[in-house]
Structures are given as C-alpha cells and as structure tokens.
Write a protein that holds these residues in place. Structure first.
Motif, PDB file in Angstrom:
ATOM      1  N   ALA A  77       0.851  -1.198   0.000  1.00 52.37           N
ATOM      2  CA  ALA A  77       0.000   0.000   0.000  1.00 52.37           C
ATOM      3  C   ALA A  77       0.883   1.242   0.000  1.00 52.37           C
ATOM      4  O   ALA A  77       1.865   1.313   0.733  1.00 52.37           O
ATOM      5  N   ASP A  78       0.530   2.219  -0.805  1.00 52.51           N
ATOM      6  CA  ASP A  78       1.343   3.432  -0.946  1.00 52.51           C
ATOM      7  C   ASP A  78       0.582   4.621  -0.360  1.00 52.51           C
ATOM      8  O   ASP A  78      -0.390   5.099  -0.927  1.00 52.51           O
ATOM      9  N   LEU A  79       1.066   5.085   0.805  1.00 51.25           N
ATOM     10  CA  LEU A  79       0.506   6.269   1.449  1.00 51.25           C
ATOM     11  C   LEU A  79       1.546   7.378   1.538  1.00 51.25           C
ATOM     12  O   LEU A  79       1.514   8.213   2.439  1.00 51.25           O
ATOM     13  N   GLY A  80       2.483   7.390   0.624  1.00 53.59           N
ATOM     14  CA  GLY A  80       3.526   8.395   0.637  1.00 53.59           C
ATOM     15  C   GLY A  80       2.943   9.801   0.665  1.00 53.59           C
ATOM     16  O   GLY A  80       2.046  10.129  -0.112  1.00 53.59           O
ATOM     17  N   GLY A  81       3.442  10.627   1.591  1.00 53.48           N
ATOM     18  CA  GLY A  81       2.992  12.003   1.677  1.00 53.48           C
ATOM     19  C   GLY A  81       1.621  12.187   2.281  1.00 53.48           C
ATOM     20  O   GLY A  81       1.096  13.305   2.296  1.00 53.48           O
ATOM     21  N   ALA A  82       1.026  11.107   2.801  1.00 59.68           N
ATOM     22  CA  ALA A  82      -0.314  11.213   3.386  1.00 59.68           C
ATOM     23  C   ALA A  82      -0.253  11.932   4.739  1.00 59.68           C
ATOM     24  O   ALA A  82       0.806  12.064   5.348  1.00 59.68           O
ATOM     25  N   SER A  83      -1.416  12.367   5.198  1.00 58.93           N
ATOM     26  CA  SER A  83      -1.537  13.042   6.487  1.00 58.93           C
ATOM     27  C   SER A  83      -2.613  12.336   7.303  1.00 58.93           C
ATOM     28  O   SER A  83      -3.735  12.154   6.826  1.00 58.93           O
ATOM     29  N   LEU A  84      -2.259  11.926   8.532  1.00 59.17           N
ATOM     30  CA  LEU A  84      -3.210  11.275   9.430  1.00 59.17           C
ATOM     31  C   LEU A  84      -3.258  12.066  10.727  1.00 59.17           C
ATOM     32  O   LEU A  84      -2.225  12.253  11.382  1.00 59.17           O
ATOM     33  N   VAL A 102       5.097  10.839   5.367  1.00 60.27           N
ATOM     34  CA  VAL A 102       3.769  11.012   5.965  1.00 60.27           C
ATOM     35  C   VAL A 102       3.858  11.935   7.180  1.00 60.27           C
ATOM     36  O   VAL A 102       4.912  12.082   7.796  1.00 60.27           O
ATOM     37  N   VAL A 103       2.731  12.544   7.510  1.00 62.41           N
ATOM     38  CA  VAL A 103       2.609  13.347   8.726  1.00 62.41           C
ATOM     39  C   VAL A 103       1.604  12.643   9.620  1.00 62.41           C
ATOM     40  O   VAL A 103       0.439  12.483   9.243  1.00 62.41           O
ATOM     41  N   LEU A 104       2.063  12.196  10.788  1.00 69.50           N
ATOM     42  CA  LEU A 104       1.206  11.505  11.742  1.00 69.50           C
ATOM     43  C   LEU A 104       1.090  12.373  12.988  1.00 69.50           C
ATOM     44  O   LEU A 104       2.089  12.673  13.633  1.00 69.50           O
ATOM     45  N   GLU A 105      -0.122  12.769  13.317  1.00 73.80           N
ATOM     46  CA  GLU A 105      -0.351  13.613  14.485  1.00 73.80           C
ATOM     47  C   GLU A 105      -1.516  13.057  15.294  1.00 73.80           C
ATOM     48  O   GLU A 105      -2.617  12.893  14.770  1.00 73.80           O
ATOM     49  N   ARG A 106      -1.249  12.744  16.545  1.00 71.81           N
ATOM     50  CA  ARG A 106      -2.234  12.109  17.418  1.00 71.81           C
ATOM     51  C   ARG A 106      -2.770  10.841  16.765  1.00 71.81           C
ATOM     52  O   ARG A 106      -3.963  10.718  16.459  1.00 71.81           O
ATOM     53  N   VAL A 107      -1.860   9.894  16.581  1.00 72.27           N
ATOM     54  CA  VAL A 107      -2.194   8.618  15.934  1.00 72.27           C
ATOM     55  C   VAL A 107      -1.844   7.485  16.879  1.00 72.27           C
ATOM     56  O   VAL A 107      -0.775   7.485  17.507  1.00 72.27           O
TER      57      VAL A 107
END
Length: 212
Positions: A77-84, A102-107
């Motif tokens: 699965a490709d989530l490159g550059g995604a934001s969660l 990716v940017v992961l904030e409060r995950v």
C-alpha cells in the motif's frame, strides 16, 4: 492518545471505486477489497475502514482525519505524503507499506504487525505504538516528537538521520536497532535496554570490547 468518536456512519457502496481527490465523509468501508485502487489526494473525514484489503492501493497524499482503520491488511500500500490526524489504526497486517514523508499527528497504532514499513522523512507527533510488531521499520531522516513505543516489538529498526524529542522506548518489549543508534539523543530507554545496546554504543564511538 486520540479518542476517536465516530458519528453514525453510512456504508460505502461496495460497487463503487475510490477516486482521485475523492471526498469521503462519515462513511464505513467494511470488508471491501480495495486492492489496486487509486485515490491520490483523497480525504477521509469521520470514516471507518474495517477488515479491508489494501494490496497495492495508491493513497498518496491522502488525508485521514478523525477516522479508524481496523483490521486493514495488504502488501505494498502506498501512502507516501499522506496526512493522518486523530486516527486509530488497530490490528493492521501490512507488508512493505510506503509511508515516506507522511505526517502523523495524534495517531494510535494498536496491535497487529507491520513488516518493512518505509517511514523515511516522516513526521510523527503525539504518536503511540501499542502492542504491535514493527519488522525492520525505516525511520531514516524522520522527525519523532512525543512518540511512545508501549509493549511494542521493534526489530532491526533504522533510525539513521532521525531526530527525536521526548521519545519513550522504555516499555518496548523488543528493541533491536540495526542503524542509527547515535540518533537516540532525545529518547529515553530503560537500564536493561542500555545494557542490551551497550555493544552498539561502543561500536558507534569506536570502542572495542574484548575479553582478557
């Protein structure tokens, strides 16, 4: 830790396909095969993906907000550059997931196993890995701020070039660092972990350890 409270959800039409830049709000994706589907730039708000297959799915630059991913599985699965943001990922079974940038904030990652995740140059803030197994995670060049590994197995992790602030590794049940032990400044480890990593620390500063 995030506290995702989902509103009543509408089922996603299992005959439809994800779309690039699609806008998905208040939907439940349950038991769907999303393998190979392309939805770069899509936005998922107040959504739940439950028991879905994500093999080779393209979700680059997608945004997940106030959402739950429960039992998702797949390879590549490709989530490159995604934001969660404000997301719970529970019991995921993923292999070779592309999460670079990716940017992961409060995950929250809870349970499951993720093999060979590519988290190069990712940004993690207020992230908890709880009860999960990470096999050869690549955090090279990543920025980790207020990240905790709780009852989590880290196997052959790569922290080359990473930057850490308030990273708590003390409760990791396994801590094996293949590269980047010199980047642990800003992390806290337990006395037992210090003993286990002593050889790696010695090698990093050029100290040879030999018997009499």
């Amino acid at each position: 830790m995030p506290e995702v409270r989902l509103p009543p959800l509408e089922p996603f039409d299992d005959g439809a396909r994800l779309e690039a830049d699609g806008d998905y709000d208040g939907l439940e994706f349950r038991g769907l095969d999303l393998s190979g589907q392309a939805a770069p730039g899509a936005r998922f708000l107040d959504c739940a993906l439950r028991d879905c297959a994500l093999d080779e799915a393209e979700l680059t630059n997608a945004r997940f907000i106030d959402s739950v991913l429960d039992g998702v599985r797949g390879v590549g699965a490709d989530l490159g550059g995604a934001s969660l943001r404000d997301v719970e990922i529970r019991q995921a079974r993923l292999g070779g997931a592309q999460l670079h940038g990716v940017v992961l904030e409060r995950v929250l990652f809870s349970g499951g196993k993720i093999d060979y995740p590519n988290l190069r140059k990712a940004r993690l803030r207020d992230v908890v890995f709880e009860g999960c197994v990470l096999v050869e995670p690549d955090f090279a060049g990543a920025v980790l701020e207020r990240v905790e590994f709780r009852d989590c197995a880290l196997r052959q992790a790569d922290f080359s070039g990473a930057r850490m602030t308030d990273v708590d590794l003390r409760a990791a049940v396994e801590l094996h660092i293949a590269r980047g032990v010199d980047r642990l400044a800003g992390a806290v480890i337990s006395p037992a972990q210090l003993v286990e990593l002593a050889g790696a620390f010695a090698a990093q500063i050029g100290v040879r350890v030999e018997g009499p």
